[in-house]
Design a protein around this motif. Structure first.
Motif, PDB file in Angstrom:
ATOM      1  N   HIS A 128      64.367  28.479  53.656  1.00 18.19           N
ATOM      2  CA  HIS A 128      64.324  30.362  54.688  1.00 18.19           C
ATOM      3  C   HIS A 128      65.111  31.442  52.766  1.00 18.19           C
ATOM      4  O   HIS A 128      65.571  31.202  52.319  1.00 18.19           O
ATOM      5  CB  HIS A 128      64.925  30.958  55.145  1.00 18.19           C
ATOM      6  N   HIS A 135      66.951  35.426  53.384  1.00 18.85           N
ATOM      7  CA  HIS A 135      67.394  35.910  54.635  1.00 18.85           C
ATOM      8  C   HIS A 135      67.078  37.153  54.688  1.00 18.85           C
ATOM      9  O   HIS A 135      66.494  38.116  53.706  1.00 18.85           O
ATOM     10  CB  HIS A 135      69.000  35.903  54.259  1.00 18.85           C
ATOM     11  N   GLU A 159      74.797  32.630  50.444  1.00 22.46           N
ATOM     12  CA  GLU A 159      75.505  32.040  51.679  1.00 22.46           C
ATOM     13  C   GLU A 159      75.852  31.040  50.476  1.00 22.46           C
ATOM     14  O   GLU A 159      76.143  30.844  49.827  1.00 22.46           O
ATOM     15  CB  GLU A 159      74.419  31.461  52.512  1.00 22.46           C
ATOM     16  N   TYR A 173      76.736  26.505  50.802  1.00 23.99           N
ATOM     17  CA  TYR A 173      77.101  25.124  51.598  1.00 23.99           C
ATOM     18  C   TYR A 173      77.958  24.270  50.244  1.00 23.99           C
ATOM     19  O   TYR A 173      78.283  24.514  50.031  1.00 23.99           O
ATOM     20  CB  TYR A 173      75.181  24.617  50.527  1.00 23.99           C
ATOM     21  N   HIS A 219      66.158  29.342  50.145  1.00 23.35           N
ATOM     22  CA  HIS A 219      67.619  27.952  50.075  1.00 23.35           C
ATOM     23  C   HIS A 219      66.430  26.244  51.169  1.00 23.35           C
ATOM     24  O   HIS A 219      66.156  26.915  52.163  1.00 23.35           O
ATOM     25  CB  HIS A 219      68.396  27.574  49.863  1.00 23.35           C
TER      26      HIS A 219
HETATM   27 NI    NI Z   1      70.751  30.650  55.364  1.00 23.45          NI
END
Ligand code: NI
Ligand code: PA5
Length: 183
Positions: free
Chosen positions: A88, A90, A97, A99, A136
């Motif tokens: 997706h 955002h 984001e 990770y 991502h």
């Molecule tokens: Ni995300």
């Protein structure tokens, strides 16, 4: 000691979250029509099979508030294509984001709004800074569950529709290795 708050815990080796309110969302093969290249192979799979589970700690929502969660992306393939998340942008495109790889091996597929894509190797301990305006997706290229911890803005939201055309890269098993194909 009543003055000390006991926070939730993540087990680094497995990505298991505990000690706090948790919401789990399971995404099954049946939930992913049109995601994998080989639609015939997708139809032949068990629709109830879990492809990934996302556990998110319950936390306040609002401007500036952050969410933390763990994605457990199981090992598997549809045809020769490795299991992956839907992926997706955002809804709030400017929100990035983070990770962190916890266990397993895989790839983080990143794609800009202009359609430029790149892959980062995900392993236990890898740190991924997903820039703003970047879609991502996680891909599990290994034989065990790929678990990744994520931290993102509670106001970011998910925009799945914007990727209706899909990502421009796909990753397949080829012999003992992997093959990256450009659509
Ligand atoms: Ni995300
Ligand atoms: O916030 C994130 O980017 C992750 O927690 C994802 O939502 C998670 O990996 C599941 O992927 P998707 O939302 O694309 O189904």
């Amino acid at each position: 000691n009543p003055d000390i708050f006991l926070p939730p815990q993540v087990a680094w080796a497995t990505g298991a979250l505990a000690g706090g309110p948790l919401i789990r969302k399971t995404t099954r093969l049946a939930d992913l029509p049109g995601i994998f290249a080989n639609s015939e192979a997708w139809k032949c799979g068990d629709p109830q099979q879990s492809v990934y589970d996302v556990d998110v700690l319950g936390s306040p929502v609002g401007e500036g508030a952050l969410f933390v969660g763990v994605t457990h992306l199981h090992a598997g393939r549809v045809g020769d294509e490795f299991f992956m998340t839907r992926g997706h942008f955002h809804a709030r495109r400017e929100q990035g984001e983070i990770y962190f790889g916890l266990r397993g091996v895989g790839l983080l597929l990143l794609q800009t709004e202009a359609g430029d894509a790149r892959l980062e190797q995900v392993t236990a301990g890898s740190v991924h800074n997903i820039p703003p305006f970047t879609a991502h997706r996680l891909i599990n290229t290994g034989s065990e569950t790929l678990s990744s911890l994520a931290v993102w803005s509670s106001i970011a939201g998910h925009d799945y529709a914007a990727l209706a055309e899909g990502f421009v890269l796909r990753v397949f098993a080829a012999g003992q290795g992997i093959e990256v194909r450009h659509d």
